[in-house]
Structures are given as C-alpha cells and as structure tokens.
Design an enzyme around this catalytic site. Structure first.
Site, PDB file in Angstrom:
ATOM      1  N   ALA A 263       0.827  -1.210   0.000  1.00 54.77           N
ATOM      2  CA  ALA A 263       0.000   0.000   0.000  1.00 54.77           C
ATOM      3  C   ALA A 263       0.864   1.264   0.000  1.00 54.77           C
ATOM      4  O   ALA A 263       1.903   1.275   0.663  1.00 54.77           O
ATOM      5  CB  ALA A 263      -0.906  -0.003   1.225  1.00 54.77           C
ATOM      6  N   GLY A 265       0.309   1.186  -3.258  1.00 55.12           N
ATOM      7  CA  GLY A 265       0.250   0.452  -4.523  1.00 55.12           C
ATOM      8  C   GLY A 265       1.043   1.052  -5.668  1.00 55.12           C
ATOM      9  O   GLY A 265       0.942   0.564  -6.799  1.00 55.12           O
ATOM     10  N   GLY A 266       1.845   2.073  -5.394  1.00 53.74           N
ATOM     11  CA  GLY A 266       2.617   2.715  -6.468  1.00 53.74           C
ATOM     12  C   GLY A 266       3.481   1.708  -7.204  1.00 53.74           C
ATOM     13  O   GLY A 266       3.499   1.663  -8.444  1.00 53.74           O
ATOM     14  N   LYS A 267       4.194   0.893  -6.433  1.00 51.78           N
ATOM     15  CA  LYS A 267       5.132  -0.034  -7.096  1.00 51.78           C
ATOM     16  C   LYS A 267       4.396  -1.239  -7.678  1.00 51.78           C
ATOM     17  O   LYS A 267       4.792  -1.753  -8.713  1.00 51.78           O
ATOM     18  CB  LYS A 267       6.242  -0.441  -6.118  1.00 51.78           C
ATOM     19  CG  LYS A 267       7.061   0.766  -5.678  1.00 51.78           C
ATOM     20  CD  LYS A 267       8.244   0.431  -4.851  1.00 51.78           C
ATOM     21  CE  LYS A 267       8.850   1.677  -4.244  1.00 51.78           C
ATOM     22  NZ  LYS A 267       8.008   2.301  -3.182  1.00 51.78           N
ATOM     23  N   ASP A 311      -0.119 -10.198   6.962  1.00 57.22           N
ATOM     24  CA  ASP A 311       1.145  -9.867   7.620  1.00 57.22           C
ATOM     25  C   ASP A 311       2.270 -10.562   6.853  1.00 57.22           C
ATOM     26  O   ASP A 311       2.286 -11.796   6.755  1.00 57.22           O
ATOM     27  CB  ASP A 311       1.068 -10.371   9.076  1.00 57.22           C
ATOM     28  CG  ASP A 311       2.317 -10.033   9.869  1.00 57.22           C
ATOM     29  OD1 ASP A 311       3.282  -9.531   9.264  1.00 57.22           O
ATOM     30  OD2 ASP A 311       2.307 -10.265  11.088  1.00 57.22           O
ATOM     31  N   CYS A 383      12.776   3.401   2.021  1.00 60.30           N
ATOM     32  CA  CYS A 383      12.992   4.840   1.790  1.00 60.30           C
ATOM     33  C   CYS A 383      13.726   5.396   3.007  1.00 60.30           C
ATOM     34  O   CYS A 383      13.325   6.383   3.599  1.00 60.30           O
ATOM     35  CB  CYS A 383      11.683   5.570   1.498  1.00 60.30           C
ATOM     36  SG  CYS A 383      10.394   5.309   2.716  1.00 60.30           S
TER      37      CYS A 383
END
Ligand SMILES: C[S@@+](CC[C@H](N)C(=O)[O-])C[C@H]1O[C@@H](n2cnc3c(N)ncnc32)[C@H](O)[C@@H]1O
Length: 444
Positions: A263, A265-267, A311, A383
C-alpha cells in the site's frame, strides 16, 4: 463566519507534534473544510511550520515571558503559523498577522488575542529590523545549535553525521527543500517521447527525464488533473527513486510476483505496467484500510492484481502455498529518505523506533524468503538513508542464509546494494528521494 485557514493549520500541526498523528492523515481532514486555493495555502503553512519547527520556536522564545503549555499548546503552534508566514511566504505581513490573530476566535480563546497580536507584531518589527542574513553575519551572536540551524532532531543529526561525515549537511539541507514533482508515464499507453509531446501541448514544462526508468521531473508541481490522461491511467505521480523498483525487480513474462508491503500500490502498479504479461501479482499489506488506495490505483490504471490484507512476517493466513518467482519487499522503515516529502517524520520518528523496525524487517525478510522459488529474485527496498536498515540488514541476512546471494548493481557495484541519497546522488539534476535497493537471488 468563514473558516480561518490559520486556525486549521494550528490544529493540524498540534495533532502531529503533540498528539503524534501523521500529517498524511490530518491534513486532508482539515483540507476538506476549505475550497480550492485555500487547500494549497493550508498545506503550504503546515508543511512549512513542520519543516522549520525548531527555528520558529527559537524565534519566538525571546518574545514571550513563558511558553504556552497544556490546553494553550494549539496557540503556541498558531504563533509559529504567524511567524512562518512573515518569514517564509510572500503573504503581506499585515495580512499574515491579522488573519493569524483572527484565528483565536475560531480556536475559542479570545483572551489570547492580545498576546498573539503582541508577539507577532514584535516579531515582525524585530525581523524587519534585523534580517536573517544580518543575524547570520553577526559575528558576536552565539552559534545556533545544529538542531535549530538544520531543523532536525539531534538524535537524527548525530546518526547522519556519523554515517555520512562528508555529506551530512547537504543531506539535512536537501531534506528542507521542496521536492520536484516526478511523474511516471504508463508506457503501456505512450512511450516517453509521445507523452513528452502531450506535456508540450498542455504547456507543462519538465526539466529532466531520467534515462534508466523514463521518470520525468516537472519544472513545477501541477494539479494532477491537468496532466494529460491522468484519469485515464496514462500517468502517475511517483518519485524518480521509487520508479527504479520495477526495472530492478526485472520480472519476466509468466512470473508469479509478490509485492508484500504494497500500500498505497505505487510499485505494484508500476510492476504491472512494466511487465504486462505476468502470470499474476499478489499485493499484500498489513493495514486493510490502506488497501483501498491500492485498489483505486489499480482501477484508475486498468490493471489487475490479487489484493489481500496480510502480515508479511507470517504467511499462514494469506499464502496459497505456491512459491513466487520475484518478490518485492518495500519494507516498513524509518522513512528518513523522504523527509522532504513528509516533514512530520522528523517529529514523529523517535530514535528508539529504529530498533523495533530492524526487528520487523528481519522477521519479514526471513518469512518471505521461504516463499521465493529456488533461482528466484527478491528486491529489498526502503525509503531510508540509515545503513542499519539497509546494507547492514542485507549483510546480516546473507551471513545467516547460505542460499542467499547478492546480485551486484551497476549503479553502485562496490557497495552492498544501492543507496540513493536526497540531493547528493543526482548532482545538478533534479533530486530524488533517499532510497535503498538490494537484489538477492536464491540458490537453485
Ligand atoms: C514503504 S510502505 C510501501 C509503499 C508501497 N510499496 C508503494 O510503493 O506504494 C510500507 C508498507 O508496509 C506495510 N506494512 C508494515 N508492516 C507490515 C507487515 N508486517 N506486513 C505487511 N505489510 C506491512 C505498511 O502498512 C505500509 O503500507
């Protein structure tokens, strides 16, 4: 009475700094209460105050007999809202002061009106009479502590200094900058040069196209709805660093792919755009509420994935017992590479959080390694700019798993993985977020 933007900003900053809420959750709630341009101004003020919090607090310290505490804390932040506008925006000082003072009525404490008016007017006078440049040039002035000078918490400054002795100041300064807006062209619809033409026709200027991914940095931020074909899924917003993931994962036709911390979900979407003929992509995330964004993104881009709440550290409830060819683990991390996009991270993240995150990353790595086919590839990403979450985490993993082999990356062959730093990796090109990638393959 119309809604006062400064009152909303003070409430939002109070919720972040004193109540530990995330800016990404709080700001939209306050923005819902205003229209159009005011949403942008509210965002500018909240981001600005969080970027310069220690400096602004230092500016007002000498102007008040005692700090505002307890129930009056929201007014402490209201004063910072006023000082930020005077110091860092083009809003005329008189408007900044009068609008900020007027906010006291909406924050239901008219008694503080006089105090706030007095502090802001004193600040305005002292600031006009003694500009920042003059203050900095004043050789008799006591040097500011680094936490105020660089506007970061001391624990974090020490970590960055120790890790990057040559670059720490540049990294902290880069974290203070407004990042460029990067877009990702859905190359299922248009090749980069065709989309460039659409940008030209829409009079949207761009400053750079990153050669390996095709990520485009715009010259200035625009409303997403002005981007050609945004609603139709021709383009998405994603930093240039995050746009390296799909290329590095390098999934092949017919692969079963797992994106295990997916989440919003960009990648996931980029992987599907990048290799459209995959067997399937499973996107899981532990926070069910965040999966709504994954589904929205897939829908806008007209893509398909299996989206599950689960998970990644324990797969018994969601895994179908079939191994994956490729796994992307975009791990939960300190977020210290994306401070420029999320300045609240500086005040929400505590030094002690890092140890908890390290354990979680290890647990997820251990579990999902068992879901990878022999000969398969795992791309680990964060990141973060902290080596303990990145190269050290991967070194440990390789030391403890005889079947794990590091695939060196041409981007940084001499290191364990590829560490991107905000600002410094890109020299004179538009900056990318701080990010880390490591690619592992499993012995056959
Ligand atoms: C860095 S974000 C992922 C960003 C995403 N890959 C993208 O590109 O849009 C990390 C995600 O990990 C999720 N997460 C944290 N712990 C998790 C766990 N134990 N299992 C699965 N997801 C987890 C968080 O909810 C968060 O959405």
């Amino acid at each position: 009475m119309s809604i006062n933007i400064r009152a909303l900003a003070a409430r939002c900053i109070y919720a972040v700094v004193d109540q530990g809420r995330s800016l990404a959750d709080e700001l939209p709630k306050q923005q819902e209460r205003v229209e159009g341009k005011d949403k942008g101004l509210l965002q500018e003020i909240c981001y600005g105050v969080l970027r310069y919090l220690p400096e602004l607090e230092n500016d007002v310290r000498g102007l008040m007999k005692k700090p505002l505490t307890g129930k009056q804390r929201v007014f402490h932040f209201l004063i910072l809202v006023g000082v930020y506008q005077i110091k860092y925006t083009r809003i005329p000082d008189h408007a900044a002061v009068s609008e900020t003072v007027a906010a006291t009525a909406q924050l239901k404490n008219k008694h503080l009106k006089g105090l706030i008016n007095g502090v802001l007017r004193n600040y305005q006078r002292s600031y006009q009479g003694n500009s920042q440049a003059e203050q900095e040039a004043d050789s008799t002035a006591k040097p500011l502590p680094d936490a105020i000078k660089f506007n970061h918490p001391s624990w974090f400054i020490k970590k960055v200094q120790a890790t990057y002795p040559e670059q720490w100041q540049n990294i902290l300064l880069a974290n203070q900058e407004k990042p460029p807006m990067w877009i990702r062209v859905n190359q299922q619809h248009h090749c980069i040069s065709d989309y460039q033409q659409l940008l030209d026709e829409a009079e949207i200027s761009y400053q750079y196209i990153e050669p390996s991914s095709g990520a485009i940095a715009l010259s200035q931020a625009v409303d997403v709805n002005k981007l050609p074909g945004f609603g139709a899924g021709w383009v998405s917003i994603q930093d240039g660093a995050a746009q390296q993931a799909a290329r590095l994962l390098d999934a092949q036709q017919g692969d079963r792919v797992l994106d295990c911390c997916a989440a919003p979900g960009g990648k996931t979407c980029h992987i599907l755009e990048y290799t459209p003929d995959l067997a399937e992509v499973t996107a899981i995330d532990i926070e069910e509420s965040r999966l709504v964004r994954v589904k929205e993104n897939l829908e806008r881009l007209n893509l398909d994935a299996i989206v599950l709440a689960g998970d990644a550290a324990k797969s018994d409830t969601w895994w179908d017992n079939q191994l994956f060819d490729r796994i992307l683990l975009d791990a939960p991390c300190s977020g210290t590479g994306v401070i420029r996009r999320h300045p609240d991270i500086k005040w929400l993240r505590k030094a002690t959080d890092i140890d908890t995150l390290l354990v979680l990353q290890q647990q997820i790595l251990k579990n999902i390694w068992s879901l990878l086919k022999p000969g398969g590839t795992l791309l680990y990403a964060t990141c973060s700019i902290l080596p303990e979450e990145n190269s050290e985490q991967i070194k440990d993993f390789i030391a403890n798993n005889a079947d794990a082999e590091l695939i060196s990356m041409p981007e940084d062959e001499s290191s364990v993985g590829w560490q991107l730093l905000p600002h410094v990796n890109q020299q004179d090109k538009p900056s990318m977020d701080g990010f880390y990638y490591a690619k592992l393959t499993k012995a056959k």
